[in-house]
Design a protein around this motif. Structure first.
Motif, PDB file in Angstrom:
ATOM      1  N   SER B  96       0.837  -1.216   0.000  1.00 16.33           N
ATOM      2  CA  SER B  96       0.000   0.000   0.000  1.00 16.33           C
ATOM      3  C   SER B  96       0.862   1.252   0.000  1.00 16.33           C
ATOM      4  N   MET B 123     -11.534   8.253  -3.500  1.00 17.61           N
ATOM      5  CA  MET B 123     -12.099   8.567  -2.186  1.00 17.61           C
ATOM      6  C   MET B 123     -13.461   7.894  -2.009  1.00 17.61           C
ATOM      7  N   ARG B 126     -13.838   4.607  -0.404  1.00 17.97           N
ATOM      8  CA  ARG B 126     -13.768   4.570   1.063  1.00 17.97           C
ATOM      9  C   ARG B 126     -15.154   4.665   1.692  1.00 17.97           C
ATOM     10  N   ASN B 161      -6.539  -0.178   1.681  1.00 17.23           N
ATOM     11  CA  ASN B 161      -5.636   0.856   2.181  1.00 17.23           C
ATOM     12  C   ASN B 161      -5.158   1.849   1.132  1.00 17.23           C
ATOM     13  N   PHE B 164      -6.536   5.450   0.861  1.00 13.37           N
ATOM     14  CA  PHE B 164      -6.151   6.290   1.999  1.00 13.37           C
ATOM     15  C   PHE B 164      -4.682   6.698   1.925  1.00 13.37           C
ATOM     16  N   THR B 165      -3.809   5.739   1.610  1.00 16.88           N
ATOM     17  CA  THR B 165      -2.381   6.097   1.570  1.00 16.88           C
ATOM     18  C   THR B 165      -2.129   7.121   0.461  1.00 16.88           C
ATOM     19  N   TRP B 167      -4.190   9.373  -0.658  1.00 16.71           N
ATOM     20  CA  TRP B 167      -4.727  10.668  -0.212  1.00 16.71           C
ATOM     21  C   TRP B 167      -3.791  11.341   0.792  1.00 16.71           C
ATOM     22  N   LEU B 168      -3.331  10.550   1.767  1.00 13.14           N
ATOM     23  CA  LEU B 168      -2.494  11.122   2.824  1.00 13.14           C
ATOM     24  C   LEU B 168      -1.132  11.546   2.269  1.00 13.14           C
ATOM     25  N   ALA B 210       1.009   7.254   7.081  1.00  5.89           N
ATOM     26  CA  ALA B 210       0.223   6.394   6.201  1.00  5.89           C
ATOM     27  C   ALA B 210       0.550   4.934   6.495  1.00  5.89           C
ATOM     28  N   PHE B 213      -1.107   3.814   9.703  1.00  7.74           N
ATOM     29  CA  PHE B 213      -2.539   3.658   9.495  1.00  7.74           C
ATOM     30  C   PHE B 213      -2.852   2.371   8.731  1.00  7.74           C
ATOM     31  N   THR B 217      -4.916  -0.810  10.213  1.00 10.56           N
ATOM     32  CA  THR B 217      -6.144  -1.255   9.549  1.00 10.56           C
ATOM     33  C   THR B 217      -6.073  -2.752   9.284  1.00 10.56           C
TER      34      THR B 217
END
Lengths: 365, 288
Positions: B96, B123, B126, B161, B164-165, B167-168, B210, B213, B217
């Protein structure tokens, strides 16, 4: 050391053309300043020379070699950014030695060169600090140090002083000039500050809307501006530029007031020509308080009413009304003036300029 | 009492009130964790007592001893579960992060067609609750024959994941001034070197967060794992917790003990990575 040559250089973003085929020859060891208002394409031009922007058309030669498609690292240039762009996770020493490290030099070769550059720029005591621990002026000196360490063919400066306060700017300006005298490299310096350009450069390139308006020495662009734009851009306060028409050997302003036609334009313009009349503040002064002190033959005297004064100590800027517009003059050895006072003013017409109102080009020929 | 003294007193009282408020909030947040640790040491009688026994009377390590004493003696294959969890979480986190770095960098630095739509699409994935995916996933996985494999679980967690990774990490790369990579290229770097020498270290805190997180998760995920795993081949610790439920009884003490075993690696990882989370590393890069 190298020459830089721009041949019909074009920059396009999609259909939008930003730089319209400019030509410029920069001699070896010359200090060239690119000036112009924001959006004139000067930074884009510099970034094309650096290799940070692809070139859309024309040729770029550095040291006689076409470098259009070479990446920055293959051009042997260095660049000082407006934002300094120091690597925050490295010390000053590491920042300055980074290019040498990337070039594969051993640390015992790097150290003396970094220290030499640090001595030149008076940074020795800061070598082990990080950029966040430095002041703005120090950061800019580190950025310059990083540039000189690798002995590049060409130095590029992208508005290096515009983030600094006025005093520091003057100080660093002097340092850049000394540095150039010392390292003797070709320099291309982008700025929007005409004072920086005038004080530093061997030649100034004035750009506007992706075109070059004029290239010349500081004296040339100041004394013989090729266009109304250059005349208004170079010099502070800017040249008085007033629309007028030629009639009966006189320059007649919009409201009917007039001045005699400057003699050197007598046989260049005909009656009815729409012009812009230009006169620098230095050439409009209260009688007895000018640079030329009224000795020249072509001086016109008129009484003007002072509206505002800006005392600067050694001189005073005097704003007054003539021809339905406001003019600014410069009073040397000033005495205290009152607003509303009427004074005899000298218009030194031997120094006046006339521009075509349509094209904006000078009528001097 | 003059005005200054009054203002000082008001300031002190306010700061005291803040601290008290914070203490209460923290107590509410931390109490369940503390309760789990306590419960793992005491007999079921005490855990189930009403009113609750606040001060433990009878502490023992029995639950931990039993847990590790092997199947058939009250234990569960905890080592297998643990290693499954570790393999699945670490592998899916690494993948990820690799995809997140590439994607985040691309979103932060390049202009391409339909960029914002693609980002929005990522997004939107999610917004789908994981549990809603478990049945479709189960069918697909059983057709593919990857039920009860590490691969199947890793695949699911990477998919979970990556948005999210990206995005961050995108956010952190945006904070690294573009000038720095350009300066590095002028200094002789290739684009690739500029990334690893300058941009990567500066986005480090973001990549580390990231990573934490993504790891947590995968480490804690239960809903999908409970469907996609079957045996000690791939069962992870959260699914292993179910081993403590029998038809009529639940071994709360054993479950809590396993929960503690689960929490420890997560805590250790967070402590290790914490020092890389120092933000503001980029201050001083540009301007004053």
């Amino acid at each position: 050391m190298a020459t830089v040559s721009l041949q019909k250089l074009v920059k396009r973003y999609g259909a939008l053309e930003i730089v319209h085929g400019i030509d410029l020859e920069v001699a070896d060891r010359e200090f060239i300043a690119l000036v112009g208002p924001s959006g004139c394409g000067k930074s884009t031009t510099l970034r094309m020379i650096a290799g940070l922007e692809p070139i859309s058309g024309g040729n770029l030669k550095i040291g006689g070699r076409i470098v259009n498609d070479l990446p920055p690292r293959a051009r042997n240039i260095s660049m000082v950014f407006q934002s300094y762009a120091l690597y925050p996770h490295m010390t000053v020493r590491e920042n300055m030695g980074f290019s040498l490290k990337i070039a594969g030099m051993k640390s015992e070769e790097i150290a003396p060169r970094v220290e030499e550059a640090a001595r030149t720029l008076d940074l020795t005591h800061l070598l082990d600090r990080r950029p966040s621990q430095l002041s703005g002026g120090q950061r800019q000196r580190v950025a310059m140090g990083r540039a000189i360490v690798r002995n590049p063919d060409v130095f590029l400066f992208d508005e290096p002083l515009s983030n600094l306060d006025a005093k520091l700017r003057t100080q660093l300006r002097t340092e850049i000039k000394k540095l150039h005298a010392k390292v003797q490299s070709t320099v291309i310096y982008v700025t929007h500050d005409q004072v920086e350009a005038m004080t530093l450069a061997d030649r100034i390139v004035i750009m506007r809307d992706g075109h070059i308006e004029q290239v010349g020495t500081p004296e040339e662009v100041f004394q013989r501006p090729a266009s109304k734009f250059v005349a208004g851009f170079i010099g502070s306060p800017p040249m008085n530029l007033k629309d007028a028409e030629i009639a009966d050997g006189r320059v007649v302003f919009v409201n009917g007031d007039s001045l005699p036609l400057p003699r050197r334009f007598a046989d260049r313009v005909t009656a009815g020509r729409k012009v812009t009349f230009g006169l620098r503040p230095d050439d409009l002064y209260p009688a007895g308080h000018g640079i030329h002190s009224g000795q020249e033959a072509d001086v016109h005297k008129a009484d003007l009413r002072v509206s505002i004064t800006e005392p600067l100590g050694n001189e005073t800027l005097v704003f007054s009304e003539h021809g339905g517009a406001e003019w600014v003059g410069r009073m040397l050895n000033p005495r205290r003036l009152r607003a509303g006072e009427t004074l005899p003013f000298c218009f030194d017409l031997s120094q006046a300029h006339l521009f075509d109102r349509e094209t904006g080009r000078t009528l001097r020929g | 009492m003059n005005e200054n003294a009054k203002a000082r007193l008001a300031g002190n009282l306010l700061s005291l009130a803040h601290k008290l408020g914070l203490f209460i909030a923290m107590a509410i947040i931390c109490l369940p964790g503390l309760w789990i640790v306590l419960a793992s040491f005491r007999p079921t009688v005490e855990i189930m007592a009403k009113p609750p026994v606040w001060i433990p009377q009878d502490l023992s390590l029995d639950a931990y001893v039993a847990m590790f004493s092997g199947v058939g003696q009250g234990g569960i294959p905890v080592i297998d579960y643990f290693s499954n969890s570790l393999i699945v979480s670490i592998t899916s986190t690494v993948i990820s992060l690799a995809i997140g770095m590439a994607g985040g960098y691309a979103f932060a630095r390049f202009r391409f067609r339909a960029k914002s739509s693609i980002f929005l699409g990522l997004m939107l994935t999610r917004t789908v609750p994981g549990i809603a995916l478990s049945l479709p996933l189960f069918f697909v996985y059983s057709k593919l024959g990857i039920i009860d494999t590490h691969f199947g679980l890793i695949l699911a967690y990477v998919a979970l994941n990556v948005p999210f990774t990206i995005w961050l990490i995108d956010g952190f790369f945006r904070q690294v001034p573009k000038d720095l990579a350009e300066a590095a290229q002028i200094d002789g770097c290739t684009r690739w070197q500029a990334f690893w020498q300058v941009e990567f270290p500066l986005a480090g805190p973001g990549i580390a967060s990231a990573g934490i997180f993504a790891f947590l998760t995968s480490w804690n995920e239960f809903a999908l794992a409970s469907q996609l795993t079957r045996s000690i081949n791939s069962k992870t610790l959260p699914v292993g917790l179910l081993d403590y439920t029998a038809e009529f009884t639940i071994d709360w003490r054993g479950m809590c003990a396993l929960a503690v075993v689960m929490i420890i690696p997560a805590l250790v990882l967070t402590f290790i990575v914490q020092k890389h989370l120092v933000s503001g590393l980029t201050s001083g890069a540009v301007k004053g």
